[in-house]
Structure formats: structure tokens, C-alpha cells
Design an enzyme around this catalytic site. Structure first.
Site, PDB file in Angstrom:
ATOM      1  N   ASP A  27       0.859  -1.188   0.000  1.00  0.00           N
ATOM      2  CA  ASP A  27       0.000   0.000   0.000  1.00  0.00           C
ATOM      3  C   ASP A  27       0.891   1.233   0.000  1.00  0.00           C
ATOM      4  O   ASP A  27       1.729   1.415   0.893  1.00  0.00           O
ATOM      5  CB  ASP A  27      -0.890  -0.020   1.247  1.00  0.00           C
ATOM      6  CG  ASP A  27      -2.133   0.832   1.093  1.00  0.00           C
ATOM      7  OD1 ASP A  27      -2.209   1.591   0.113  1.00  0.00           O
ATOM      8  OD2 ASP A  27      -3.028   0.748   1.952  1.00  0.00           O
ATOM      9  N   ASP A 121      -3.425   2.548  -5.753  1.00  0.00           N
ATOM     10  CA  ASP A 121      -2.259   2.638  -4.879  1.00  0.00           C
ATOM     11  C   ASP A 121      -2.033   1.419  -3.994  1.00  0.00           C
ATOM     12  O   ASP A 121      -1.262   1.491  -3.032  1.00  0.00           O
ATOM     13  CB  ASP A 121      -2.358   3.888  -4.004  1.00  0.00           C
ATOM     14  CG  ASP A 121      -3.560   3.852  -3.057  1.00  0.00           C
ATOM     15  OD1 ASP A 121      -4.439   2.993  -3.237  1.00  0.00           O
ATOM     16  OD2 ASP A 121      -3.612   4.698  -2.146  1.00  0.00           O
ATOM     17  N   GLU A 122      -2.632   0.292  -4.296  1.00  0.00           N
ATOM     18  CA  GLU A 122      -2.385  -0.900  -3.485  1.00  0.00           C
ATOM     19  C   GLU A 122      -2.655  -2.165  -4.283  1.00  0.00           C
ATOM     20  O   GLU A 122      -3.429  -2.166  -5.247  1.00  0.00           O
ATOM     21  CB  GLU A 122      -3.239  -0.900  -2.205  1.00  0.00           C
ATOM     22  CG  GLU A 122      -4.721  -0.999  -2.461  1.00  0.00           C
ATOM     23  CD  GLU A 122      -5.534  -1.157  -1.183  1.00  0.00           C
ATOM     24  OE1 GLU A 122      -5.088  -1.878  -0.270  1.00  0.00           O
ATOM     25  OE2 GLU A 122      -6.623  -0.570  -1.115  1.00  0.00           O
TER      26      GLU A 122
END
Length: 426
Positions: A27, A121-122
Site C-alpha cells: 500500500d 495505490d495498493e
């Protein structure tokens, strides 16, 4: 944006036991805010809010310096500034975020092909098959973190565990810029002190129902008779919570996640009653949705619109198309039809267009004729021009004369595969 502000952070020491692990959850740390600080070093170490500098805008993300004052995603910017008056409001740059996201995901796929992106984003990674090439899961996690910093200048937090659920919890606890490894034999000890709200799928209502009966931690769940959990949660949810509390999560890495929908919405600086402005905005949003569909090589079978009025009443309407499309003109036509059928007792505060029921482009047999062929050629040419000169360089003539009252606040494009239960971004 995650709710954590970095307090209570836990990380693993060098050489921590990673026996029985193989799943990584990676993350990025305060991704949007970190990108802005990367591009503008004067913002480093400062409280920044990603959003429009207007009280009606909402927070897309915030730096950890701002989060420590209680600033959260989806919070009105005005409220965020009352909590953190010295914060700097920074306009989002979504093209930049998407480009860096692509770089990060590329790093992941160089380590293992078993990558499951959860959002911009992860992602989850299954590295069990990469041991001979890169080392143990813990070693791979450290190498990955170093590569992300070296190639992007950004930091990430990584959870390493035997299952997806525990890996995700571990990455959250290690934020920011941390690594937490939970060996398989340590799973129970790791889970027991965690709050029930940390369990995947436990939203505010479920958490309140559990906490109202004194069930506040995972240990409380484990100590509660299943018949009691049945009464609180119902059979299906009880079974899910019961298994997650024991670290049971058989879900594999899904490398074929399909975007459930693609959409854009805008909040107006002033409530709008002018039909021409609203229809022009629908057309602009439809063009953006169409461009994203074509970029991702998708077609949509259903088009939906969202309208929020001045009193915050929000309605949605959808229409299934006769043929799936990625043509902005066709999407806009459908949006206009839906909008025309809506009674509008009040001016409009927010409007949005969404493409749903996506499928790979060209999946159906070609029709005998294509009603959108001419528009398809036009939009293909526009895509080429946008790639060369930038998306904002070319627009419809009808949008150039929009009244100042129709100006809007920038919106955040939904990340792939995240239309569903709410999630917190790092």
C-alpha cells in the site's frame, strides 16, 4: 486515504520470522499527497490537503502531518481546514498519479506475475513461486520497498502473511513506510488484540452492532458463542467474521480483476439550474468516461447518471444499451436521455456519468452496420491528439462557452476494481 496517522505503528525487525507466509499486501503511503510532495519539495514535512480550495470540495487525500489533526478523506475541505488551519490545499493531478501507479504496478509484476491490484495505490502479490529467484517473502518485501523508492521516490508499506486478510491488516498497522511480517504460526496472537473494525468487511453498522454487545476485539469474537454471533450478524456474515477472526482466508490472488465501472462526477462551485449548462457537463463527463473506456480497451453495456440536488438529495438512473459501447457521443446521448426523464425541483449541486457492466472491447460479433462508426473515427483521432498534446488541449466547441457558473471542482477518477464496499486509501 487511511484513517491512520502513523501513531501506533508496528514494524518487524530485520530477519523477522516469515515461516508459512507468501502473500504480500503493498500500500503506497498517502499516495496523492506523497506525489505532490515529491513533485514540489517545498511541501515536504507540511500538512497538505489534496482537493479544491473551496468549502464545497471534499478531501481526496492528505499528508500524515494533516491526518494527525483529524483530517480524513471525503471530509469537506472547509471542515478539514477548521481542524488543521495551517494546512496547504493542493489541487489534484490525477494524470500524474495514474502514471506513477502504472510504474509501481510494473515493479510488482517484474517480481511475480501473480499481482491483484485493489486500487490505484495498493495490490496483493503472491510470491510463493518467486522464492528461488528472489528469496523468502520477507526478503522479497524488503527488495520491493527499496525498488519502489529507487524508481519512484515514493514509499510504501508492506504486510507479509499467509493470507490476504492478515497481510492487509499488517500493512495498515505498519504505515507509514513500514514492513510488518506475520508468520503463519503467529497469526492468532497477531489477530486477537485487533479491533473488530479492522476485520475486512466489517463496516460501521456491523461494528456498532458488535460493540453494542461488548464484542470489541477479535479476541471477543473468538470467545463469543456462534449462536450469539448469529443473532447479531446473521448466518452468512457470522461465518465470514468467524473465519477471518481465526485467520482463515482461502481466497487466491485474482490476476483477472475486471473494472466494475468507470465514471466521473463533478461538484459545482454554485448550484446550477440552467439546463444547457447541466447537459453540457454531462457531455463533457461522458467524453471523459469514453476516453477511459477506450484506453482500457473496455466497452460498457449500461450507462448511469448521478444527480445531487441543493438539499443533498441524490438520485441515480441507468439505461442498458442495445449494443455495448466506448463511444463518448453514445454515452452522452444515453446520459441526456436519462437526465431528461428526471424531475428537478431544485438546482443541481453534483452531476456524474458512469459506465457499467464492462466487457473487453470487440468481444461481440461485428454488426452488419455501425451507427457509431463516424463518431468512433472522430474519437479515435481525438485520442491520438490527446496522447500527443494532452487531454485538455482539445474539447468540444459546445463546452468552450460554458458560463462561469458552470465551473466545477475536480473529481477523483475511481480506481480499477473499487466500485463496491467502501475502502480506505493509504
Amino acid at each position: 486515504m487511511g484513517r491512520g496517522d502513523g501513531s501506533g505503528r508496528l514494524v518487524s525487525p530485520e530477519g523477522a520470522d516469515d515461516a508459512g507466509t507468501g502473500i504480500l499486501h503493498v500500500d503506497m503511503d498517502a499516495f496523492y499527497a506523497s506525489v505532490e510532495q515529491l513533485d514540489d519539495p517545498s511541501l515536504r514535512g507540511k500538512a497538505i490537503i489534496i482537493g479544491a480550495p473551496d468549502g464545497r470540495s471534499v478531501v481526496s487525500s492528505a499528508s500524515y502531518e494533516a491526518r494527525r489533526y483529524g483530517v480524513r478523506s471525503a471530509m469537506p475541505v472547509g471542515q478539514a481546514l477548521r481542524l488543521c488551519p495551517h494546512a496547504i490545499v493542493v489541487q489534484p493531478h490525477f494524470d500524474r498519479y495514474l502514471a506513477l501507479s502504472a510504474t509501481v504496478m510494473g515493479i510488482f509484476r517484474e517480481i511475480t506475475p501473480l499481482v491483484e491490484p485493489l486500487s490505484i495505490d495498493e495490490a496483493f502479490l503472491d510470491v510463493r513461486g518467486a522464492r528461488r529467484l528472489w528469496g523468502s517473502p520477507g526478503e522479497i518485501a524488503r527488495m520491493l520497498r527499496a525498488r519502489v523508492v529507487e524508481e519512484t521516490g515514493l514509499t510504501c508499506s508492506v504486510g507479509v502473511a499467509a493470507t490476504k486478510h492478515v497481510a492487509k491488516m499488517a500493512s495498515t498497522i505498519s504505515k507509514p513506510d513500514g514492513l510488518l511480517i506475520v508468520a503463519e504460526h503467529d497469526t492468532d496472537a497477531f489477530l486477537r488484540p485487533r479491533p473488530v473494525r479492522a476485520l475486512w468487511g466489517v463496516g460501521p453498522k456491523t461494528a456498532e452492532a458488535l460493540e453494542g454487545r461488548g464484542i470489541r476485539t477479535v479476541a471477543d469474537v473468538l470467545d463469543t458463542p456462534r449462536t450469539v454471533l448469529d443473532r447479531v450478524l446473521g448466518g452468512a456474515m457470522r461465518e465470514r467474521i468467524w473465519q477471518l477472526s481465526r485467520g482463515i482466508d482461502p481466497r487466491p490472488i485474482d490476476t483477472h480483476r475486471v473494472e466494475k465501472s468507470i465514471g466521473h462526477e463533478e461538484t459545482f462551485l454554485e448550484d446550477i439550474a440552467d439546463d444547457a449548462i447541466l447537459r453540457a457537463e454531462l457531455r463533457r463527463l461522458a467524453d471523459r468516461v469514453g476516453a477511459r473506456l477506450r484506453a482500457g480497451e473496455w466497452e460498457a453495456a449500461t450507462i448511469a447518471i448521478k444527480v445531487r440536488f441543493a438539499d443533498f438529495t441524490t438520485i441515480t438512473r441507468s439505461q442498458t444499451l442495445t449494443e455495448p459501447t466506448a463511444v463518448g457521443q453514445r454515452i452522452g446521448d444515453a446520459a441526456h436521455e436519462l437526465f431528461a426523464a428526471i424531475e428537478r425541483p431544485l438546482p443541481v449541486r453534483l452531476i456524474g456519468v458512469r459506465a457499467e457492466r464492462l466487457r473487453p472491447a470487440g468481444g461481440a460479433a461485428p454488426a452488419l452496420w455501425d451507427d457509431n462508426e463516424e463518431w468512433r473515427r472522430v474519437e479515435d483521432a481525438l485520442d491520438g491528439a490527446a496522447a500527443k498534446f494532452g487531454r485538455g488541449a482539445i474539447t468540444r466547441a459546445t463546452l468552450l462557452g460554458r458560463a462561469r457558473a458552470g465551473s466545477t471542482l475536480p473529481s477523483k477518477p475511481p480506481a480499477p476494481g473499487t466500485d463496491g464496499p467502501e475502502r480506505a486509501l493509504g
